[in-house]
Enzyme design. Structure first.
Site, PDB file in Angstrom:
ATOM      1  N   TYR A 129      -1.771   8.840  -3.067  1.00  0.00           N
ATOM      2  CA  TYR A 129      -2.631   9.950  -3.332  1.00  0.00           C
ATOM      3  C   TYR A 129      -2.106  11.290  -3.118  1.00  0.00           C
ATOM      4  CZ  TYR A 129      -6.895   6.926  -2.986  1.00  0.00           C
ATOM      5  OH  TYR A 129      -7.845   5.895  -3.413  1.00  0.00           O
TER       6      TYR A 129
ATOM      7  N   LYS B 122       3.372  -4.238   1.587  1.00  0.00           N
ATOM      8  CA  LYS B 122       3.852  -4.767   0.402  1.00  0.00           C
ATOM      9  C   LYS B 122       5.596  -4.721   0.676  1.00  0.00           C
ATOM     10  CE  LYS B 122       3.933  -7.217  -3.230  1.00  0.00           C
ATOM     11  NZ  LYS B 122       3.071  -8.685  -3.460  1.00  0.00           N
TER      12      LYS B 122
ATOM     13  N   ASP C 210      -1.434  -8.778  -1.182  1.00  0.00           N
ATOM     14  CA  ASP C 210      -2.361  -9.380  -2.205  1.00  0.00           C
ATOM     15  C   ASP C 210      -2.587 -10.787  -1.628  1.00  0.00           C
ATOM     16  OD1 ASP C 210       0.552 -10.271  -1.585  1.00  0.00           O
ATOM     17  OD2 ASP C 210       1.021 -11.058  -3.448  1.00  0.00           O
TER      18      ASP C 210
ATOM     19  N   ASP D 268      -8.260   1.898   0.323  1.00  0.00           N
ATOM     20  CA  ASP D 268      -9.170   2.035  -0.731  1.00  0.00           C
ATOM     21  C   ASP D 268      -9.684   0.898  -1.312  1.00  0.00           C
ATOM     22  OD1 ASP D 268     -10.860   3.907  -2.308  1.00  0.00           O
ATOM     23  OD2 ASP D 268      -9.324   3.365  -3.987  1.00  0.00           O
TER      24      ASP D 268
ATOM     25  N   ASP E 141     -13.314  -1.528  -0.467  1.00  0.00           N
ATOM     26  CA  ASP E 141     -14.625  -1.937  -1.253  1.00  0.00           C
ATOM     27  C   ASP E 141     -14.419  -3.214  -1.404  1.00  0.00           C
ATOM     28  OD1 ASP E 141     -14.614   0.724  -2.230  1.00  0.00           O
ATOM     29  OD2 ASP E 141     -14.997   0.105  -4.402  1.00  0.00           O
TER      30      ASP E 141
END
Ligand code: IPM
Ligand code: MN
Length: 368
Positions: free
Chosen positions: A143, A191, A223, A247, A251
């Site tokens: 970001y 990751k 993942d 983020d 959700d």
């Protein structure tokens, strides 16, 4: 708390003003019931600020935010500005206010509310009892990393996922501190099988963990975590992760609660704490009076917990929300076509929560 709590509201775009209005009314009820003085001031952010001032975060909003004790934000984003580059869009105002206030730890609780498990697309026996606190790093990663550019001549674009050790240390400490007061488990998401930045993340979190011997640490790849969250949401206590992964996973965690509209957040660690529901501006339902205000109302509870030290009042709001949903009241996002649901508008839902708060107070004045 101090005599007075100065709250800046920046309701923003779409459903932001509708849900923030309900959150403010709930806070006002808490103030009336407890004899507190909460002062509210409003400023612009996002698309409404672009329309009025030509930019998504006017200086007057930054100044008012820095002068306040807490900033309560609604949502930003409007289809009208979809063609603009990222730096000029409504969302840029949100990223800028986050950076100006300096909070780096975004707390996003995801809780399977009793009575709502039937409203989750997951089976009730999978979600019941789930209680996760996401700690999302909010000021680093893709970001904010430089360089970033879309070079149209070259037909190429790039962003940079960058973290310093210190940025990881400070957010990891918040996660471990919170976990030590909860179920004493931190799941760090990265990751590290592909990205160097994740290897730094994992090594640093492992180091920070040594100071918290009573908190268990596990690492998960992002993942796999996306899948585990849906398969076994009860296995997680505090989930620590970088900005973009947080983020996305937060959700996804809306599925556990029944709706994204139920998720609150608080950003701590900076000059002034910033409070925002996790849902966005939802332009498709804006202005219809059907948005779910419970995410914003639960965000108001976090204001009381983290900026006013009013833990009992924060809990009272959460208990009232629990009561209202177990009484069967549902905004459209929660009803999902359920014939037995008492389908409720945004303002009716806010009134129900306030009625329960006032009723609880009337029943147990001595205990509070
Ligand atoms: C959120 C939102 C924001 C984010 C957007 C609107 C910039 O999706 O708070 O989760 O990506 O952080
Ligand atoms: Mn998001």
């Amino acid at each position: 708390m101090s005599q007075k709590l100065n709250i800046l509201t920046v309701a923003g775009d779409g459903i932001g003003p509708e849900v923030t209005g309900e959150a403010v009314r709930v806070l006002q009820s808490v103030a009336d019931l407890g004899g507190y003085n909460f002062a509210f001031r409003e400023e612009l952010i996002g698309g409404v600020a672009i329309r009025a001032h030509g930019k998504p975060l006017p200086d007057s909003t930054v100044k008012a935010a820095l002068d306040s004790d807490a900033v309560l934000l609604g949502a930003v984003g409007s289809n009208e500005f979809n063609a603009l580059p990222p730096g000029q869009r409504p969302e840029a105002g949100l990223l800028k206010i986050r950076a100006e206030l300096g909070g780096f730890a975004n707390l996003r609780p995801s809780f399977a509310w009793p009575g709502l498990s039937q409203n989750s697309p997951l089976r009730a026996e999978v979600v019941e009892g789930a209680d996760i606190l996401f700690v999302r790093e909010l000021l680093g990663g893709l970001y904010f990393g430089e360089p970033r550019q879309w070079d149209k001549d070259q037909g190429a674009a790039w962003n940079t996922m960058r973290y310093t050790r210190d940025e990881v240390v400070r957010v990891a400490k918040v996660a471990f501190e919170l976990a030590s007061k909860r179920r004493k488990k931190v799941t760090s998401v990265d990751k590290a099988n592909v990205l160097e930045v994740s290897q730094l993340w994992r090594a640093t979190v492992t180091e920070v963990a040594k100071a918290y011997p009573d908190v268990a640490l596990e690492h998960q790849y992002v993942d796999a975590m996306a899948m585990h969250l849906m398969n076994q949401p009860r296995s997680y206590d505090v989930v620590l992760t970088e900005n973009l992964f947080g983020d996305i996973l937060s959700d996804e965690a809306g599925v556990i609660t029944g709706s994204l509209g139920m998720l609150p957040s608080a950003t701590i660690g900076g000059k002034v704490n910033l409070y925002e529901p996790v849902h966005g501006s939802a332009p498709d339902i804006a202005g219809k009076g059907i948005a779910n205000p419970l995410g914003a109302i639960l965000t108001a509870a976090m204001v009381l917990r983290y900026s006013a030290g009013l833990e009992d009042e924060a809990t009272a709001i959460e208990t009232a929300v629990k009561q209202v949903v177990s009484d069967g009241y549902r905004t459209a996002d929660l009803a999902r076509g359920d014939q037995s649901a008492k389908v409720t508008s945004t303002t009716e839902m806010g009134s129900k929560v306030r009625e329960v708060l006032v009723g609880a107070r009337a029943q147990a004045p001595a205990a509070r």
